[in-house]
Design an enzyme around this catalytic site. Structure first.
Site, short mmCIF file in Angstrom:
data_model
loop_
_atom_site.label_atom_id
_atom_site.label_comp_id
_atom_site.label_asym_id
_atom_site.label_seq_id
_atom_site.Cartn_x
_atom_site.Cartn_y
_atom_site.Cartn_z
N LEU A 12 0.81 -1.21 0.00
CA LEU A 12 0.00 0.00 0.00
C LEU A 12 0.85 1.26 0.00
O LEU A 12 0.58 2.20 -0.75
CB LEU A 12 -0.95 0.00 1.19
CG LEU A 12 -1.88 1.22 1.30
CD1 LEU A 12 -2.70 1.39 0.02
CD2 LEU A 12 -2.78 1.09 2.51
N ASP A 36 12.01 4.28 12.79
CA ASP A 36 11.49 3.24 13.68
C ASP A 36 10.30 3.83 14.43
O ASP A 36 10.48 4.64 15.35
CB ASP A 36 12.57 2.79 14.64
CG ASP A 36 12.10 1.71 15.60
OD1 ASP A 36 10.92 1.31 15.53
OD2 ASP A 36 12.91 1.27 16.44
N ILE A 37 9.10 3.44 14.05
CA ILE A 37 7.92 4.06 14.66
C ILE A 37 7.77 3.69 16.13
O ILE A 37 7.01 4.35 16.85
CB ILE A 37 6.62 3.71 13.89
CG1 ILE A 37 6.31 2.22 13.96
CG2 ILE A 37 6.69 4.21 12.45
CD1 ILE A 37 4.93 1.86 13.40
N THR A 62 2.12 -7.23 10.07
CA THR A 62 1.02 -7.89 9.36
C THR A 62 1.18 -9.41 9.29
O THR A 62 0.34 -10.08 8.68
CB THR A 62 0.89 -7.34 7.93
OG1 THR A 62 2.14 -7.50 7.25
CG2 THR A 62 0.50 -5.87 7.96
N ASP A 102 -10.43 -5.50 9.09
CA ASP A 102 -11.64 -6.18 9.54
C ASP A 102 -11.37 -7.09 10.73
O ASP A 102 -12.29 -7.50 11.44
CB ASP A 102 -12.23 -7.01 8.40
CG ASP A 102 -11.32 -8.15 7.98
OD1 ASP A 102 -11.61 -9.31 8.32
OD2 ASP A 102 -10.31 -7.89 7.30
N TYR A 125 -3.02 -10.15 16.21
CA TYR A 125 -2.94 -9.10 15.19
C TYR A 125 -4.14 -8.16 15.31
O TYR A 125 -3.99 -6.93 15.37
CB TYR A 125 -2.87 -9.73 13.80
CG TYR A 125 -3.08 -8.75 12.67
CD1 TYR A 125 -2.12 -7.78 12.39
CD2 TYR A 125 -4.24 -8.78 11.90
CE1 TYR A 125 -2.31 -6.86 11.35
CE2 TYR A 125 -4.44 -7.87 10.87
CZ TYR A 125 -3.47 -6.93 10.60
OH TYR A 125 -3.67 -6.02 9.59
N LYS A 129 -4.14 -4.13 16.41
CA LYS A 129 -4.66 -3.11 15.50
C LYS A 129 -5.83 -2.36 16.15
O LYS A 129 -6.00 -1.15 15.93
CB LYS A 129 -5.11 -3.75 14.18
CG LYS A 129 -3.98 -4.29 13.32
CD LYS A 129 -3.03 -3.19 12.84
CE LYS A 129 -3.66 -2.31 11.78
NZ LYS A 129 -2.70 -1.29 11.26
N TRP A 149 -8.24 -8.20 2.70
CA TRP A 149 -7.84 -9.00 1.53
C TRP A 149 -7.05 -8.16 0.52
O TRP A 149 -7.41 -8.07 -0.66
CB TRP A 149 -9.06 -9.61 0.87
CG TRP A 149 -9.85 -10.57 1.71
CD1 TRP A 149 -9.86 -10.69 3.08
CD2 TRP A 149 -10.78 -11.56 1.24
NE1 TRP A 149 -10.72 -11.66 3.47
CE2 TRP A 149 -11.30 -12.22 2.37
CE3 TRP A 149 -11.22 -11.92 -0.02
CZ2 TRP A 149 -12.24 -13.25 2.27
CZ3 TRP A 149 -12.16 -12.94 -0.13
CH2 TRP A 149 -12.66 -13.60 1.00
#
Length: 284
Positions: A12, A36-37, A62, A102, A125, A129, A149
């Site tokens: 993305l 580095d976040i 991810t 989702d 995960y 999130k 997806w």
């Protein structure tokens, strides 16, 4: 406008940077080796140099299955890394677009998830999130965009995996009881840029149009469009695929809020797949 895009080397992030460049914006893309976040000082330093008008936060852990045995490492990225990004956006009055999933829902039932439905993640995960969402939604100049997806040109994804498997196997098995809709990063990037140009903050769902399908259905269409013959695809249940992380059966997302706020829906997923396969050179 000046943008920071995190996760710049991901599927993305790659398309977001290209889209923003096409629109003539000044874009600064960072991946883990550049910023580095999880290190607030590092993030603040980059913000102070750039003073972004907007941030599109694509960076995330991810690896869904790996997260189950690395919960704290996953949380550092998805939750506390997102907290750092949010705090810096507050400090510099930058718009923030956070990409979520989702997986924040429990994946049960058949009704499409509404943007304000109860969050009840079923794996690490999704949990991390969700925690990231909680940091972001406390900031008034923020967008939370849940997707599902995802496939795109830059990096690994389901479509590329299917193509590889189909060229090396005569029989494939894919689940037909997990339902959702694909999201093409090229199309999504255009929507995110449109959002950044607006002030219509809040939570959104964004996948391609074209109705809900199973992974099995998606595979059938991939092989059809790529003109791959001689491969038998068997529909199977999720019970036959045991993975460390539980997967949602229901990944249906209600996207009506996009139209309500004047954002164009993403094209049909079949059209998106055709354009993607053409770009890959699989369709001539």
């Amino acid at each position: 406008m000046r943008f920071i895009v995190t996760g710049s080397k991901g599927q993305l992030g790659y398309d977001v940077i290209n889209e923003l460049n096409k629109r003539g914006y000044e874009v600064f893309g960072f991946d883990v080796e550049d910023m580095d976040i999880t290190d607030y000082g590092c993030v603040y330093s980059k913000f102070s140099e750039i003073k972004p008008d907007a941030v599109i936060h694509c960076a995330a852990w991810t690896a869904v299955d790996l997260a189950e045995s690395n919960e704290e490492a996953c949380r550092r990225v998805n939750a506390f890394g997102t907290k750092n990004i949010t705090e810096c956006c507050k400090a510099f009055n930058s718009k923030l677009i956070y990409l979520s999933t989702d997986y924040v829902f429990n994946g049960e039932g058949e009704a499409p998830w509404q943007v304000d439905d109860k969050r009840e993640p079923i794996n690490v995960y999704g949990k991390t999130k969700c925690e990231g969402e909680e940091f972001v939604e406390a900031y008034e100049k923020s967008f939370i965009v849940r997707i599902a997806w995802v496939f795109g040109k830059n990096g690994k994804n389901f479509v590329k995996t299917v193509l590889k498997l189909a060229k090396n196997n005569n029989v494939l098995n894919f689940v037909n009881d997990q339902i959702g809709t694909p999201t093409y990063t090229y199309d999504l990037a255009r929507l995110l840029a449109d959002m950044a140009e607006s002030e219509k903050y809040g939570k959104y769902h964004a996948t391609n149009e074209g109705g809900f399908i199973s992974w099995y259905d998606f595979v059938i269409e991939i092989l059809k469009q790529a003109n791959i013959d001689g491969v038998t695809v068997n529909p199977v249940s999720s019970d036959e695929f045991v993975t460390p992380a539980k997967r949602p059966h229901n990944s249906r997302l209600d996207k009506s809020k996009l139209a309500e706020n004047g954002f164009a829906p993403l094209p049909d997923w079949r059209d998106a797949l055709k354009r993607f396969l053409t770009d890959l050179g699989e369709i001539r």
